[in-house]
Motif scaffolding. Structure first.
Motif, mmCIF file in Angstrom:
data_model
loop_
_atom_site.group_PDB
_atom_site.id
_atom_site.type_symbol
_atom_site.label_atom_id
_atom_site.label_comp_id
_atom_site.label_asym_id
_atom_site.label_seq_id
_atom_site.Cartn_x
_atom_site.Cartn_y
_atom_site.Cartn_z
ATOM 1 N N GLU A 67 0.829 -1.198 0.000
ATOM 2 C CA GLU A 67 0.000 0.000 0.000
ATOM 3 C C GLU A 67 0.868 1.254 0.000
ATOM 4 N N ALA A 68 1.981 1.219 0.747
ATOM 5 C CA ALA A 68 2.906 2.354 0.766
ATOM 6 C C ALA A 68 3.529 2.575 -0.608
ATOM 7 N N LEU A 69 3.811 1.490 -1.333
ATOM 8 C CA LEU A 69 4.350 1.585 -2.695
ATOM 9 C C LEU A 69 3.393 2.334 -3.611
ATOM 10 N N MET A 70 2.142 1.946 -3.615
ATOM 11 C CA MET A 70 1.175 2.581 -4.516
ATOM 12 C C MET A 70 0.952 4.042 -4.136
ATOM 13 N N ARG A 71 0.893 4.282 -2.865
ATOM 14 C CA ARG A 71 0.699 5.663 -2.390
ATOM 15 C C ARG A 71 1.900 6.536 -2.766
#
Length: 246
Positions: A67-71
């Motif tokens: 999720e941190a990657l996409m954000r």
């Protein structure tokens, strides 16, 4: 420049096939986020992509990390157009001997990791009216290879996951396809080509008479990610030079 202006996330994107896919996307004009647990050969990618490539430390087994990657991708570039789920591992071993931890690592990375990435990316793709999801499968998803049970099962499941996602995302502008490489001149493929004891038998299975090149897999991914592949959906594209199996 078929991907000019597009933002592409490639998991496992700093080495092997992931690096080749990232390089192919960069050469077609994309901005690329290489997500992996280690930087690998990132410097080579930087030479190709200059300021259009970024590394983000990611473990696809960890939902919060994905999720941190996409954000971070959206924060950095303002969009996300293409997700390439390439991160994968293989633990060889016959079923009677394979440990639970070894089995779980393969399933958690290859299958559940793909699930994490797709689920985390879809809201960003939907918000801008669509995009492309491309999952890296394997020739072994449909061919029996004793000793590769965990890997083969994970990739067979990935093929079905690809088709289910394509059906569920129909109407959103998101297409979902898979690319299934055969014997490529990296990793295991390179080791096979160097082994005179087994290469003759392997080579006889290849109608092309040679292993594939990493950039040939990258080119297939670019095709599916570009407008040229806009009417292809729910498909597993084999890139294997005509691989025979017995």
């Amino acid at each position: 420049m078929r991907l000019r202006g597009k933002v592409v996330v490639v998991t496992g994107g700093t080495r092997g096939l992931g690096r080749s896919i990232a390089e192919a996307a960069l050469l077609e004009g994309a901005r690329v986020v290489c997500a992996a647990r280690s930087t690998g050969d990132l410097e080579l990618i930087r030479e190709v992509g200059h300021d259009r490539v970024h590394f983000h430390h990611t473990d696809v087994r960890d939902r919060a990390s994905v999720e941190a990657l996409m954000r971070a991708t959206h924060d950095r570039y303002g969009r996300l157009d293409v997700l390439v789920c390439n991160a994968g591992v293989s633990n060889d071993g016959m079923v009677r001997d394979l440990g639970v931890a070894e089995w779980s690592e393969v399933i958690d990375t290859n299958l559940t990791g793909t699930f994490h990435c797709v689920q985390a990316a879809v809201p960003y793709l939907e918000a801008q009216g669509g995009g492309r999801i491309i999952v890296i499968s394997s020739a072994l998803s449909t061919r029996v290879s004793p000793g590769a049970g965990a890997y083969s099962v994970s990739k067979a499941a990935v093929d079905m996951f690809t088709k289910v996602c394509a059906a569920e995302f129909a109407g959103t502008g998101i297409t979902v396809n898979a690319v299934a490489p055969g014997i490529i001149d990296q990793g295991l493929g390179a080791r096979l080509a160097e082994n005179d004891l087994v290469w003759d038998a392997v080579e006889a299975r290849l109608l092309a008479g040679r292993p594939g090149r990493g950039e040939e897999v990258g080119n297939a991914v670019v095709f599916l990610a570009s407008d040229d592949g806009s009417y292809i959906n729910s498909h597993v594209m084999e890139v294997n030079g005509g691989l025979l199996w017995s």
